[in-house]
Enzyme design. Structure first.
Site, short mmCIF file in Angstrom:
data_model
loop_
_atom_site.label_atom_id
_atom_site.label_comp_id
_atom_site.label_asym_id
_atom_site.label_seq_id
_atom_site.Cartn_x
_atom_site.Cartn_y
_atom_site.Cartn_z
CG ASP A 34 37.76 46.39 39.86
OD1 ASP A 34 36.53 46.71 40.40
OD2 ASP A 34 38.36 46.02 41.39
CD GLU A 91 30.40 44.52 51.39
OE1 GLU A 91 30.26 45.45 52.56
OE2 GLU A 91 31.06 45.11 50.10
N1 UDP Z 1 36.89 53.61 44.37
C1 UDP Z 1 37.00 54.97 44.73
N2 UDP Z 1 37.36 55.83 44.80
C2 UDP Z 1 38.53 55.22 45.73
C3 UDP Z 1 38.19 54.43 45.65
C4 UDP Z 1 37.94 52.95 44.30
O1 UDP Z 1 35.30 55.51 44.11
O2 UDP Z 1 38.57 56.26 46.57
C5 UDP Z 1 35.46 52.46 43.30
C6 UDP Z 1 37.05 52.02 42.18
O3 UDP Z 1 36.32 52.76 41.19
C7 UDP Z 1 35.49 50.83 42.31
C8 UDP Z 1 34.91 50.58 44.51
O4 UDP Z 1 35.02 52.24 44.67
O5 UDP Z 1 34.72 50.64 41.24
C9 UDP Z 1 36.00 49.82 44.82
O6 UDP Z 1 37.02 49.79 44.37
P1 UDP Z 1 38.60 48.56 44.67
O7 UDP Z 1 37.65 47.96 43.01
O8 UDP Z 1 39.53 49.53 44.22
O9 UDP Z 1 38.62 47.92 45.59
P2 UDP Z 1 38.48 46.20 45.98
O10 UDP Z 1 37.69 46.21 45.02
O11 UDP Z 1 39.87 46.21 46.23
O12 UDP Z 1 37.99 46.36 47.26
MN MN Z 2 37.33 45.94 42.88
#
Ligand code: UDP
Ligand code: MN
Length: 237
Positions: free
Chosen positions: A105, A186
Protein backbone atom coordinates in the site's frame (compact mmCIF):
# COMPACT_ATOMS: atom_id res chain seq x y z
CA UNK A 1 26.14 -3.44 -14.67
CA UNK A 2 23.15 -2.14 -12.74
CA UNK A 3 22.55 -4.06 -9.53
CA UNK A 4 19.24 -5.88 -9.31
CA UNK A 5 16.75 -4.49 -6.80
CA UNK A 6 14.84 -7.22 -4.94
CA UNK A 7 11.58 -5.53 -3.99
CA UNK A 8 9.92 -7.57 -1.22
CA UNK A 9 6.18 -7.10 -0.82
CA UNK A 10 4.19 -8.89 1.89
CA UNK A 11 0.52 -9.05 1.00
CA UNK A 12 -2.71 -10.59 2.28
CA UNK A 13 -6.20 -11.13 0.88
CA UNK A 14 -8.82 -8.39 1.37
CA UNK A 15 -10.99 -6.30 -0.96
CA UNK A 16 -8.22 -3.68 -1.37
CA UNK A 17 -5.51 -6.20 -2.31
CA UNK A 18 -5.96 -6.32 -6.09
CA UNK A 19 -6.20 -2.53 -6.53
CA UNK A 20 -3.19 -1.93 -4.23
CA UNK A 21 -1.05 -4.47 -6.08
CA UNK A 22 -2.23 -3.21 -9.46
CA UNK A 23 -1.13 0.32 -8.60
CA UNK A 24 2.20 -0.86 -7.19
CA UNK A 25 2.77 -3.09 -10.25
CA UNK A 26 2.31 -0.07 -12.50
CA UNK A 27 5.06 1.73 -10.61
CA UNK A 28 7.45 -1.22 -10.64
CA UNK A 29 6.95 -1.74 -14.40
CA UNK A 30 8.88 1.50 -14.93
CA UNK A 31 11.94 0.23 -13.08
CA UNK A 32 14.80 -1.54 -14.89
CA UNK A 33 16.61 -4.51 -13.29
CA UNK A 34 13.97 -5.12 -10.63
CA UNK A 35 12.92 -8.52 -9.30
CA UNK A 36 9.61 -8.48 -7.42
CA UNK A 37 9.28 -10.92 -4.53
CA UNK A 38 5.67 -11.11 -3.48
CA UNK A 39 5.11 -13.02 -0.28
CA UNK A 40 1.51 -14.08 0.28
CA UNK A 41 0.21 -14.25 3.86
CA UNK A 42 -1.78 -17.46 3.32
CA UNK A 43 -1.18 -21.19 2.86
CA UNK A 44 -1.09 -21.12 -0.94
CA UNK A 45 -0.20 -18.49 -3.53
CA UNK A 46 -3.38 -16.76 -4.61
CA UNK A 47 -4.59 -16.82 -8.21
CA UNK A 48 -5.51 -13.11 -8.14
CA UNK A 49 -1.97 -12.17 -7.11
CA UNK A 50 -0.40 -14.56 -9.65
CA UNK A 51 -2.43 -12.99 -12.43
CA UNK A 52 -1.19 -9.51 -11.58
CA UNK A 53 2.43 -10.67 -11.39
CA UNK A 54 2.30 -12.54 -14.70
CA UNK A 55 0.89 -9.53 -16.54
CA UNK A 56 3.66 -7.15 -15.36
CA UNK A 57 6.29 -8.85 -17.52
CA UNK A 58 8.68 -8.34 -14.59
CA UNK A 59 10.93 -11.07 -13.22
CA UNK A 60 9.20 -12.17 -10.02
CA UNK A 61 9.02 -14.80 -7.32
CA UNK A 62 5.69 -15.57 -5.69
CA UNK A 63 5.94 -17.36 -2.36
CA UNK A 64 3.45 -18.05 0.39
CA UNK A 65 3.98 -18.14 4.13
CA UNK A 66 0.98 -17.58 6.41
CA UNK A 67 1.31 -15.79 9.72
CA UNK A 68 1.02 -17.97 12.84
CA UNK A 69 -2.72 -18.22 13.61
CA UNK A 70 -2.33 -16.50 17.02
CA UNK A 71 -1.82 -13.16 15.21
CA UNK A 72 -5.17 -11.51 14.73
CA UNK A 73 -6.93 -8.39 15.99
CA UNK A 74 -5.34 -5.02 15.34
CA UNK A 75 -1.92 -4.61 16.95
CA UNK A 76 -0.10 -7.70 15.75
CA UNK A 77 3.18 -7.80 13.82
CA UNK A 78 2.09 -7.45 10.19
CA UNK A 79 3.81 -9.15 7.29
CA UNK A 80 6.51 -10.86 9.34
CA UNK A 81 6.11 -14.55 8.40
CA UNK A 82 6.00 -13.62 4.72
CA UNK A 83 8.94 -11.19 4.89
CA UNK A 84 10.90 -13.88 6.70
CA UNK A 85 10.12 -16.34 3.91
CA UNK A 86 11.38 -13.79 1.38
CA UNK A 87 14.59 -13.35 3.40
CA UNK A 88 15.17 -17.09 3.40
CA UNK A 89 14.57 -17.21 -0.35
CA UNK A 90 17.11 -14.42 -0.87
CA UNK A 91 19.69 -16.07 1.38
CA UNK A 92 19.33 -19.33 -0.54
CA UNK A 93 19.19 -17.94 -4.07
CA UNK A 94 20.91 -14.57 -4.35
CA UNK A 95 24.32 -13.19 -3.40
CA UNK A 96 24.34 -9.84 -5.15
CA UNK A 97 21.86 -6.96 -5.40
CA UNK A 98 19.84 -4.67 -3.16
CA UNK A 99 16.95 -5.60 -0.86
CA UNK A 100 14.05 -3.22 -0.27
CA UNK A 101 10.87 -3.92 1.73
CA UNK A 102 7.99 -2.30 -0.16
CA UNK A 103 4.54 -2.83 1.36
CA UNK A 104 1.64 -3.30 -1.03
CA UNK A 105 0.00 0.00 0.00
CA UNK A 106 2.99 2.37 -0.07
CA UNK A 107 3.68 4.99 -2.75
CA UNK A 108 7.17 5.19 -4.26
CA UNK A 109 8.81 7.89 -6.41
CA UNK A 110 10.81 6.32 -9.28
CA UNK A 111 13.81 8.41 -8.18
CA UNK A 112 14.10 6.23 -5.08
CA UNK A 113 15.06 3.21 -7.18
CA UNK A 114 18.01 5.02 -8.79
CA UNK A 115 19.24 5.95 -5.34
CA UNK A 116 18.81 2.67 -3.43
CA UNK A 117 20.45 0.73 -6.27
CA UNK A 118 23.80 2.23 -5.16
CA UNK A 119 23.46 1.03 -1.53
CA UNK A 120 26.80 -0.33 -0.28
CA UNK A 121 25.66 -1.60 3.13
CA UNK A 122 22.47 0.01 4.42
CA UNK A 123 20.97 3.22 3.05
CA UNK A 124 18.25 5.28 4.74
CA UNK A 125 15.85 8.05 3.73
CA UNK A 126 12.66 9.81 4.92
CA UNK A 127 9.20 8.22 4.77
CA UNK A 128 6.23 10.55 4.41
CA UNK A 129 2.69 10.36 5.83
CA UNK A 130 3.64 8.40 8.91
CA UNK A 131 3.09 8.75 12.64
CA UNK A 132 2.19 11.88 14.56
CA UNK A 133 4.92 14.01 12.92
CA UNK A 134 3.82 13.18 9.38
CA UNK A 135 7.33 12.05 8.49
CA UNK A 136 9.93 9.66 9.85
CA UNK A 137 13.51 10.46 8.91
CA UNK A 138 17.11 9.93 9.82
CA UNK A 139 18.75 13.10 11.13
CA UNK A 140 21.85 13.93 9.09
CA UNK A 141 24.79 16.04 10.21
CA UNK A 142 27.76 16.66 7.93
CA UNK A 143 26.69 13.81 5.64
CA UNK A 144 26.34 11.28 8.46
CA UNK A 145 23.25 9.85 10.18
CA UNK A 146 23.40 10.94 13.82
CA UNK A 147 19.87 10.11 15.04
CA UNK A 148 16.25 9.65 14.08
CA UNK A 149 13.22 11.91 13.90
CA UNK A 150 10.24 9.63 14.49
CA UNK A 151 7.12 10.16 16.59
CA UNK A 152 7.57 6.77 18.24
CA UNK A 153 11.17 6.25 19.45
CA UNK A 154 10.11 3.06 21.28
CA UNK A 155 13.59 2.50 22.76
CA UNK A 156 14.85 1.55 19.34
CA UNK A 157 18.43 1.93 18.13
CA UNK A 158 17.20 2.57 14.57
CA UNK A 159 13.82 4.30 14.74
CA UNK A 160 12.87 3.81 11.09
CA UNK A 161 9.92 2.50 9.11
CA UNK A 162 10.13 -0.63 6.96
CA UNK A 163 10.04 1.57 3.84
CA UNK A 164 12.87 3.82 5.07
CA UNK A 165 15.92 1.70 4.30
CA UNK A 166 17.56 -0.58 1.74
CA UNK A 167 20.21 -3.25 2.25
CA UNK A 168 22.99 -4.48 0.00
CA UNK A 169 22.53 -8.25 -0.14
CA UNK A 170 26.24 -8.82 0.54
CA UNK A 171 25.52 -7.25 3.94
CA UNK A 172 22.64 -9.68 4.60
CA UNK A 173 24.17 -11.92 7.25
CA UNK A 174 23.00 -15.50 7.95
CA UNK A 175 21.93 -14.11 11.35
CA UNK A 176 19.48 -11.73 9.63
CA UNK A 177 16.07 -12.05 11.23
CA UNK A 178 12.84 -10.22 11.85
CA UNK A 179 10.99 -10.77 15.14
CA UNK A 180 7.25 -11.05 15.74
CA UNK A 181 7.25 -7.89 17.87
CA UNK A 182 4.93 -5.14 16.60
CA UNK A 183 6.83 -1.88 16.13
CA UNK A 184 10.25 -3.45 16.55
CA UNK A 185 10.54 -5.42 13.30
CA UNK A 186 12.73 -2.84 11.51
CA UNK A 187 15.03 -2.10 14.45
CA UNK A 188 15.60 -5.74 15.35
CA UNK A 189 16.19 -6.66 11.73
CA UNK A 190 18.84 -3.93 11.34
CA UNK A 191 20.45 -4.91 14.66
CA UNK A 192 20.55 -8.55 13.48
CA UNK A 193 22.66 -7.36 10.52
CA UNK A 194 25.23 -5.90 12.92
CA UNK A 195 24.52 -2.41 11.58
CA UNK A 196 26.43 0.51 13.07
CA UNK A 197 25.38 4.17 12.83
CA UNK A 198 28.53 5.04 10.86
CA UNK A 199 27.64 2.42 8.21
CA UNK A 200 24.38 4.15 7.27
CA UNK A 201 24.31 5.92 3.92
CA UNK A 202 21.81 8.82 3.88
CA UNK A 203 19.97 9.19 0.54
CA UNK A 204 17.36 11.60 -0.83
CA UNK A 205 19.63 14.67 -0.69
CA UNK A 206 20.88 13.98 2.84
CA UNK A 207 17.34 13.00 3.89
CA UNK A 208 15.85 16.35 2.89
CA UNK A 209 13.45 14.90 0.29
CA UNK A 210 10.55 12.47 0.60
CA UNK A 211 10.61 9.76 -2.07
CA UNK A 212 8.33 7.21 -0.40
CA UNK A 213 5.05 7.57 1.48
CA UNK A 214 3.33 5.31 3.97
CA UNK A 215 -0.05 5.75 2.28
CA UNK A 216 -3.07 3.86 3.63
CA UNK A 217 -6.26 2.98 1.83
CA UNK A 218 -9.54 3.40 3.69
CA UNK A 219 -10.87 -0.09 4.45
CA UNK A 220 -13.89 -1.14 2.45
CA UNK A 221 -16.53 -1.82 5.11
CA UNK A 222 -19.49 -3.20 3.18
CA UNK A 223 -20.19 -6.83 4.00
CA UNK A 224 -19.74 -8.09 0.45
CA UNK A 225 -18.25 -7.06 -2.86
CA UNK A 226 -20.49 -9.41 -4.86
CA UNK A 227 -22.96 -7.74 -7.16
CA UNK A 228 -26.33 -7.74 -5.50
CA UNK A 229 -28.57 -9.48 -8.02
CA UNK A 230 -31.83 -8.50 -6.28
CA UNK A 231 -30.87 -4.83 -6.33
CA UNK A 232 -29.86 -5.04 -10.00
CA UNK A 233 -33.22 -6.69 -10.78
CA UNK A 234 -35.16 -4.00 -8.92
CA UNK A 235 -33.29 -1.26 -10.77
CA UNK A 236 -33.90 -3.01 -14.09
CA UNK A 237 -37.64 -3.48 -13.37
N1 UDP B 1 0.22 -7.67 5.81
C1 UDP B 1 0.24 -9.06 5.77
N2 UDP B 1 -0.62 -9.76 6.61
C2 UDP B 1 -1.49 -9.14 7.46
C3 UDP B 1 -1.49 -7.72 7.49
C4 UDP B 1 -0.62 -7.02 6.66
O1 UDP B 1 1.00 -9.65 5.00
O2 UDP B 1 -2.23 -9.83 8.16
C5 UDP B 1 1.11 -6.92 4.91
C6 UDP B 1 0.40 -5.83 4.12
O3 UDP B 1 -0.10 -6.32 2.89
C7 UDP B 1 1.50 -4.78 3.94
C8 UDP B 1 2.35 -4.95 5.19
O4 UDP B 1 2.08 -6.27 5.69
O5 UDP B 1 2.27 -5.03 2.78
C9 UDP B 1 2.01 -3.93 6.28
O6 UDP B 1 0.64 -4.02 6.60
P1 UDP B 1 -0.30 -2.73 6.69
O7 UDP B 1 -0.12 -1.90 5.48
O8 UDP B 1 -1.68 -3.22 7.00
O9 UDP B 1 0.28 -2.06 7.99
P2 UDP B 1 0.64 -0.54 8.30
O10 UDP B 1 1.14 0.07 7.04
O11 UDP B 1 -0.62 0.06 8.78
O12 UDP B 1 1.68 -0.65 9.35
MN1 MN C 1 0.68 0.00 5.09
Amino acid sequence: DLKIIYFVTPTYPRPEQVPELTRLAHTLMHVPRLHWIVADDQPICSEEVSNILRRTGLPYTHISSPKPFIYKGTNFPRGVANRRAALTWLQENVNDGVLYFGDDDNTVDLQLFDEIRLTKKVSMFPVGLIGDYGVSSPVVKEGKVVGFFDSWPGSRLFAVDMAGFAVNIEFLKPSANMPYIAGHEEDRFLVSLGLKMEDIEPLAANCSKILVWHTKTVKYKKPTLRLDIKKIDSVAA
